[in-house]
Design a protein around this motif. Structure first.
Motif, PDB file in Angstrom:
ATOM      1  N   ASP A   1       8.570  -8.390  -4.555  1.00 32.19           N
ATOM      2  CA  ASP A   1       9.258  -7.612  -5.581  1.00 32.19           C
ATOM      3  C   ASP A   1       8.474  -6.405  -5.766  1.00 32.19           C
ATOM      4  O   ASP A   1       7.524  -6.933  -6.766  1.00 32.19           O
ATOM      5  CB  ASP A   1       9.971  -8.235  -6.568  1.00 32.19           C
ATOM      6  N   ASN A   2       8.485  -5.316  -5.224  1.00 28.68           N
ATOM      7  CA  ASN A   2       7.477  -4.198  -5.288  1.00 28.68           C
ATOM      8  C   ASN A   2       7.405  -3.542  -6.621  1.00 28.68           C
ATOM      9  O   ASN A   2       6.355  -3.145  -6.940  1.00 28.68           O
ATOM     10  CB  ASN A   2       7.669  -3.182  -4.179  1.00 28.68           C
ATOM     11  N   GLN A   3       8.416  -3.736  -7.357  1.00 27.43           N
ATOM     12  CA  GLN A   3       8.580  -3.204  -8.703  1.00 27.43           C
ATOM     13  C   GLN A   3       7.790  -4.114  -9.653  1.00 27.43           C
ATOM     14  O   GLN A   3       6.902  -3.680 -10.427  1.00 27.43           O
ATOM     15  CB  GLN A   3      10.086  -2.906  -9.154  1.00 27.43           C
ATOM     16  N   LYS A   4       8.129  -5.514  -9.582  1.00 28.28           N
ATOM     17  CA  LYS A   4       7.728  -6.464 -10.451  1.00 28.28           C
ATOM     18  C   LYS A   4       6.193  -6.840 -10.127  1.00 28.28           C
ATOM     19  O   LYS A   4       5.651  -7.760 -10.704  1.00 28.28           O
ATOM     20  CB  LYS A   4       8.601  -7.510 -10.679  1.00 28.28           C
ATOM     21  N   LYS A   5       5.831  -6.757  -8.903  1.00 29.45           N
ATOM     22  CA  LYS A   5       4.697  -7.397  -8.136  1.00 29.45           C
ATOM     23  C   LYS A   5       4.634  -8.880  -8.284  1.00 29.45           C
ATOM     24  O   LYS A   5       3.815  -9.618  -8.760  1.00 29.45           O
ATOM     25  CB  LYS A   5       3.548  -6.801  -8.840  1.00 29.45           C
ATOM     26  N   THR A   6       5.914  -9.595  -8.003  1.00 28.64           N
ATOM     27  CA  THR A   6       5.955 -10.902  -7.884  1.00 28.64           C
ATOM     28  C   THR A   6       6.550 -11.205  -6.633  1.00 28.64           C
ATOM     29  O   THR A   6       7.238 -10.535  -5.877  1.00 28.64           O
ATOM     30  CB  THR A   6       7.265 -11.469  -9.103  1.00 28.64           C
TER      31      THR A   6
ATOM     32  N   THR B   1      -5.402  -7.162   4.241  1.00 26.82           N
ATOM     33  CA  THR B   1      -4.450  -6.247   4.113  1.00 26.82           C
ATOM     34  C   THR B   1      -4.788  -4.980   4.937  1.00 26.82           C
ATOM     35  O   THR B   1      -5.671  -4.975   5.662  1.00 26.82           O
ATOM     36  CB  THR B   1      -4.484  -5.736   2.516  1.00 26.82           C
ATOM     37  N   GLU B   2      -4.023  -3.856   4.753  1.00 25.14           N
ATOM     38  CA  GLU B   2      -3.876  -2.576   5.620  1.00 25.14           C
ATOM     39  C   GLU B   2      -3.234  -2.575   6.881  1.00 25.14           C
ATOM     40  O   GLU B   2      -3.800  -3.417   7.897  1.00 25.14           O
ATOM     41  CB  GLU B   2      -5.386  -1.984   5.561  1.00 25.14           C
ATOM     42  N   GLY B   3      -1.840  -2.162   6.985  1.00 30.01           N
ATOM     43  CA  GLY B   3      -1.217  -2.425   8.300  1.00 30.01           C
ATOM     44  C   GLY B   3      -2.133  -2.368   9.339  1.00 30.01           C
ATOM     45  O   GLY B   3      -1.994  -3.005  10.395  1.00 30.01           O
TER      46      GLY B   3
ATOM     47  N   ILE C   1       1.868  10.250   9.313  1.00 31.10           N
ATOM     48  CA  ILE C   1       3.205   9.915   9.110  1.00 31.10           C
ATOM     49  C   ILE C   1       3.718   9.135   8.078  1.00 31.10           C
ATOM     50  O   ILE C   1       4.565   9.318   7.189  1.00 31.10           O
ATOM     51  CB  ILE C   1       3.807   9.287  10.493  1.00 31.10           C
ATOM     52  N   HIS C   2       3.026   8.141   7.912  1.00 27.15           N
ATOM     53  CA  HIS C   2       3.264   7.094   6.628  1.00 27.15           C
ATOM     54  C   HIS C   2       3.012   7.637   5.525  1.00 27.15           C
ATOM     55  O   HIS C   2       3.785   7.829   4.413  1.00 27.15           O
ATOM     56  CB  HIS C   2       2.215   5.853   6.962  1.00 27.15           C
ATOM     57  N   GLY C   3       1.849   8.312   5.633  1.00 26.43           N
ATOM     58  CA  GLY C   3       1.396   9.094   4.212  1.00 26.43           C
ATOM     59  C   GLY C   3       2.374  10.453   3.808  1.00 26.43           C
ATOM     60  O   GLY C   3       2.769  10.455   2.877  1.00 26.43           O
TER      61      GLY C   3
ATOM     62  N   ARG D   1      11.816   5.397  10.736  1.00 25.22           N
ATOM     63  CA  ARG D   1      13.100   5.051  10.071  1.00 25.22           C
ATOM     64  C   ARG D   1      13.189   5.609   8.777  1.00 25.22           C
ATOM     65  O   ARG D   1      14.432   5.894   8.157  1.00 25.22           O
ATOM     66  CB  ARG D   1      13.000   3.684   9.738  1.00 25.22           C
ATOM     67  N   TRP D   2      12.075   6.011   7.939  1.00 24.30           N
ATOM     68  CA  TRP D   2      12.256   6.331   6.339  1.00 24.30           C
ATOM     69  C   TRP D   2      12.708   7.771   6.608  1.00 24.30           C
ATOM     70  O   TRP D   2      13.329   8.175   5.396  1.00 24.30           O
ATOM     71  CB  TRP D   2      10.878   6.418   5.893  1.00 24.30           C
ATOM     72  N   ALA D   3      12.658   8.693   7.710  1.00 22.22           N
ATOM     73  CA  ALA D   3      13.091   9.999   7.677  1.00 22.22           C
ATOM     74  C   ALA D   3      14.676  10.134   7.003  1.00 22.22           C
ATOM     75  O   ALA D   3      14.860  10.853   6.274  1.00 22.22           O
ATOM     76  CB  ALA D   3      12.991  10.596   9.069  1.00 22.22           C
TER      77      ALA D   3
HETATM   78  N1  LIG Z   1      -2.771   1.665   2.997  1.00 24.46           N
HETATM   79  C1  LIG Z   1      -1.592   0.608   2.906  1.00 24.46           C
HETATM   80  C2  LIG Z   1      -0.323   0.947   2.285  1.00 24.46           C
HETATM   81  C3  LIG Z   1       0.671   0.209   2.238  1.00 24.46           C
HETATM   82  C4  LIG Z   1       2.068   0.737   1.407  1.00 24.46           C
HETATM   83  O1  LIG Z   1       1.991   2.092   1.430  1.00 24.46           O
HETATM   84  N2  LIG Z   1       2.892  -0.049   0.987  1.00 24.46           N
HETATM   85  C5  LIG Z   1       3.873   0.061   0.236  1.00 24.46           C
HETATM   86  C6  LIG Z   1       5.194  -0.246   1.208  1.00 24.46           C
HETATM   87  S1  LIG Z   1       5.428   0.744   2.664  1.00 24.46           S
HETATM   88  C7  LIG Z   1       3.895  -0.602  -0.947  1.00 24.46           C
HETATM   89  O2  LIG Z   1       4.250  -1.621  -0.804  1.00 24.46           O
HETATM   90  N3  LIG Z   1       4.136  -0.093  -2.048  1.00 24.46           N
HETATM   91  C8  LIG Z   1       4.273  -0.480  -3.177  1.00 24.46           C
HETATM   92  C9  LIG Z   1       3.258  -0.058  -4.235  1.00 24.46           C
HETATM   93  O3  LIG Z   1       2.286   0.815  -3.834  1.00 24.46           O
HETATM   94  O4  LIG Z   1       3.315  -0.261  -5.459  1.00 24.46           O
HETATM   95  C10 LIG Z   1      -1.455   0.199   4.534  1.00 24.46           C
HETATM   96  O5  LIG Z   1      -1.569   1.094   5.186  1.00 24.46           O
HETATM   97  O6  LIG Z   1      -1.065  -1.174   4.667  1.00 24.46           O
END
Ligand SMILES: N[C@@H](CCC(=O)N[C@@H](CS)C(=O)NCC(=O)O)C(=O)O
Length: 200
Positions: A31-36, A64-66, A105-107, A163-165
């Protein structure tokens, strides 16, 4: 291995690649909001950065880091050809694409999720993003995938972030090469399975 993920987030790229490689893994929803995590654990203790993707290896190490996770996974099954051999020039080119997808693109799309940013500022970000799309189009008009005719981990990553577009009313049909790329990748069995698992 355990993959910490959030549905349809950038962690989907690692999820797709785990399935492409038929590696054994466990999916743990965050859960990305609660960090759980789904089992109630504090995700910040697993990844102090607080974001997905995070890959926990069987020895307990957390990667970590995709872009790093994707290359690590590809190297577990080199014969699958999802990344050129380490040390080769083609591998450096893959890293060039992974960095481009990550930062540009991600950024470029990820920032648009920030509801605190005014629409007129987002329009400026979109203009920059569309310049980056033009670079992708130049490549994907002449070949099926970023590195040629073979699908790589960079394509999995690009597919996921493009896909986020749709969230931002950006219609990829404006760039037919990108729309075709999305369609091509979305037909892969590993992609279908990953999307089904994340959205069930
Ligand atoms: N630098 C990281 C960024 C990862 C990232 O942006 N994750 C997002 C989902 S796409 C996330 O979990 N965001 C939650 C937050 O930052 O609180 C990577 O390239 O893996």
């Amino acid at each position: 291995m355990k993959l910490y993920f959030s549905p349809n987030a950038c962690s989907l790229a690692s999820h797709i690649v785990l399935r492409e490689l038929a590696l054994p893994f466990e999916l743990i929803r965050v859960d990305n909001q609660k960090k759980t995590t789904a089992n109630g654990d504090d995700f910040l203790r697993i990844n102090p950065k607080g974001y997905v993707a995070a890959l926990q290896l069987d020895n307990g190490e957390v990667l970590t880091e995709g872009a790093a996770i994707l290359q690590f996974l590809a190297d577990q099954v080199p014969e699958a050809g999802l990344a050129p051999a380490n040390g080769s020039w083609e591998r450096v080119r893959l890293q060039e694409w992974l960095n481009f997808v990550s930062s540009e693109i991600h950024g470029g799309l990820g920032v648009l999720f920030n509801s605190a940013i005014p629409e007129e500022v987002k329009a400026l970000f979109k203009a920059t993003l569309f310049k980056r799309f033009a670079i992708l189009v130049q490549t994907l008009e002449r070949q099926d995938y970023l590195q040629g005719e073979r699908f790589s981990v960079a394509d999995a990553y690009l597919f996921v972030v493009l896909r986020w577009a749709a969230f931002f009313d950006i219609d990829l049909q404006q760039w037919p090469a990108l729309a075709r790329f999305q369609q091509r990748v979305s037909a892969r069995p590993a992609v279908i399975a990953a999307l089904a698992a994340e959205n069930s």
